[in-house]
Design a protein around this motif. Structure first.
Motif, mmCIF file in Angstrom:
data_model
loop_
_atom_site.group_PDB
_atom_site.id
_atom_site.type_symbol
_atom_site.label_atom_id
_atom_site.label_comp_id
_atom_site.label_asym_id
_atom_site.label_seq_id
_atom_site.Cartn_x
_atom_site.Cartn_y
_atom_site.Cartn_z
ATOM 1 N N PHE A 132 -7.486 -11.559 5.093
ATOM 2 C CA PHE A 132 -7.359 -10.193 4.540
ATOM 3 C C PHE A 132 -6.911 -9.149 5.564
ATOM 4 O O PHE A 132 -6.365 -8.116 5.185
ATOM 5 N N GLU A 133 -7.201 -9.401 6.837
ATOM 6 C CA GLU A 133 -6.854 -8.445 7.916
ATOM 7 C C GLU A 133 -7.304 -7.016 7.585
ATOM 8 O O GLU A 133 -6.558 -6.048 7.728
ATOM 9 N N GLY A 134 -8.539 -6.908 7.100
ATOM 10 C CA GLY A 134 -9.074 -5.571 6.819
ATOM 11 C C GLY A 134 -8.658 -4.998 5.478
ATOM 12 O O GLY A 134 -9.025 -3.872 5.130
ATOM 13 N N VAL A 135 -7.895 -5.735 4.700
ATOM 14 C CA VAL A 135 -7.467 -5.266 3.369
ATOM 15 C C VAL A 135 -8.398 -5.856 2.317
ATOM 16 O O VAL A 135 -8.706 -7.052 2.352
ATOM 17 N N ASP A 136 -8.886 -5.036 1.385
ATOM 18 C CA ASP A 136 -9.690 -5.562 0.277
ATOM 19 C C ASP A 136 -8.780 -5.669 -0.951
ATOM 20 O O ASP A 136 -8.310 -4.652 -1.471
ATOM 21 N N PRO A 137 -8.494 -6.891 -1.421
ATOM 22 C CA PRO A 137 -7.510 -7.055 -2.508
ATOM 23 C C PRO A 137 -7.885 -6.311 -3.785
ATOM 24 O O PRO A 137 -7.013 -5.950 -4.576
#
Length: 453
Positions: A158-163
């Motif tokens: 995710f690299e800090g991204v919340d889908p």
């Protein structure tokens, strides 16, 4: 015809034929009728060329320079198949591929600042593309690597991204992508028609870009496929599937009445006979009182004697003109993109040396032709134009009470993903269970005359 069926299908558009095929494979007794003498309904391919001129009230008919009328198969609705998309999956699972031949579309292009550029389809192309500057290319490459590795079931990617909560706008910001790159990523890769998606959770967009990349990886030139002899071959392929599994077909059959009892469909009346059924599938033209108008699409079919400029003389291509590039912006609403689909004699749909380009968009003003002008300028000179403005309809209810299941009209997108979503949705409402591609698999022994190849 005086018989009892599980399902009656009215209209032989692609949606109806696929559902008819699935129902037959699943052991349902199906009767399929169409008031027209040809397959395809709204999504048919018109042949010979004289027929197209007649349809558009051009009484003088085609000039001799158009070649033999029989060499033409002109689609009324322009669409390509995503090589890794749902329709190809449906074709493979049902083995309808054995009735069709496909060619890869030669390129996908995007319009920017009055010119058209090839949508970069590989890392190498991205680095060589004139669409972006040097530093932008590096950032874009990082973004593509992130998308390729992204797995919604593995938080490590995710690299800090919340889908589910991070908006796509924030993802673009994270990779520091400029407006032009955002434009072609959202519109030429994720294939959105407006910018509404920017403020929605990013998962859907990431999956769309993955679909584009995976489709592209299959054949290399572009992510799109197109059937020889035109899109009208698709409904016919699924109609054959239905017939192999016992489906009954009647073309040129007028539908006088849909018979309801206590608010539920019980049959269809035609020429004095009644066929009874438990469920009914149809396109909007058969039940005008059960649909609502959801907009309009303009499609302009253009016959050319030359490939489109700046496409490396491609004999097939797609061009996307994002709304921002032609100032189709207003404070009140977001304008949709304009699409061009071009195919040619190489696909057995036109006479030797001829090309068919179809420009389309969703209508937003009282002057629809003006809305597609930027696309027509790219196609000059045009030998002949055929202008069609179609109403888009959608059902007013889900059919659970009446057991009448109506498809949606074909939209302005240049691929079949929205059509497949409609098919899956209708299937779920009819069967009461979620659509599963496994349900489309042919049974081991084809009892109706087609042994395994």
């Amino acid at each position: 015809m005086d018989e009892e069926y599980d399902v009656i299908v009215l209209g032989t558009g692609l949606t109806e034929c696929i559902l008819s095929g699935i129902m037959s494979v699943n052991g349902k007794k199906v009767l399929h009728m169409d008031r027209n003498p040809y397959y395809g309904g709204e999504s048919s391919s018109i042949t010979p060329l004289e027929e197209l001129y007649k349809r558009f009230q051009l009484l003088e008919g085609p000039p001799e320079s158009m070649g033999r009328g029989r060499d033409w198969n002109v689609d009324l609705i322009p669409k390509f198949l995503m090589a890794n998309g749902q329709l190809v999956k449906m074709l493979l699972y049902t083995e309808v591929t054995r009735y069709l031949d496909f060619k890869v579309v030669e390129g996908s292009f995007v319009y920017k600042g009055g010119k058209i550029y090839k949508v970069p389809s590989t890392e190498t192309e991205a680095l060589a593309s004139n669409l972006m500057g040097m530093f932008e290319k590096r950032r874009f490459r990082k973004f593509l690597v992130f998308v390729a590795n992204f797995d919604e079931n593995d938080p490590k990617t995710f690299e800090g991204v919340d889908p589910q909560t991070t908006s796509m706008r924030d993802v673009y910001r994270k990779f520091d992508l400029g407006q032009d790159v955002i434009d072609f990523t959202g519109h030429a890769l994720a294939l959105y028609r407006t910018d509404d998606y920017l403020d929605q959770p990013c998962l859907e967009t990431i999956n769309r870009i993955k679909l584009y990349s995976e489709s592209l990886a299959r054949y290399g030139k572009s992510p799109y496929l197109y059937p020889l002899y035109g899109l009208g071959e698709l409904p016919q392929g699924f109609a054959r599937l239905s017939a192999i599994y016992g489906g009954t077909y009647m073309l040129n059959k007028p539908v006088d009445d849909i018979i309801m009892e206590n608010g539920k469909v019980v049959g269809v009346k035609s020429e004095g006979e009644v066929a009874r059924c438990k469920q009914l599938i149809c396109d909007p033209s058969y039940i005008p009182d059960r649909v609502r108008k959801a907009g309009q699409v303009i499609r302009i079919i253009c016959i050319l004697s030359h490939p489109i400029k700046n496409t490396n003389d491609a004999n097939s291509c797609q061009i996307i003109i994002p709304q921002n590039q032609v100032n189709r912006k207003s404070e009140l609403f977001l304008w949709p993109d304009i699409y061009v689909c071009m195919i040619s004699y190489a696909h057995n749909v036109a006479a030797q040396g001829k090309y068919i380009a179809i420009a389309s968009t969703t209508v937003e003003t009282m002057d629809p032709e003006k809305e597609v002008e930027p696309a027509l300028e790219l196609l000059e000179p045009i030998d002949q134009k055929f202008v069609a403005i179609s109403d888009l309809y959608e059902p007013i209810d889900d059919g659970s009470e009446s057991q009448v299941f109506c498809s949606c009209s074909y939209d302005a997108t240049t691929h079949f993903e929205t059509t497949c979503n409609d098919i899956k949705d209708i299937y779920k409402r009819m069967a009461g269970t979620a659509f599963d591609f496994e349900n489309m698999k042919r049974k081991q022994n084809d009892v109706f005359g087609e042994a395994e190849q």
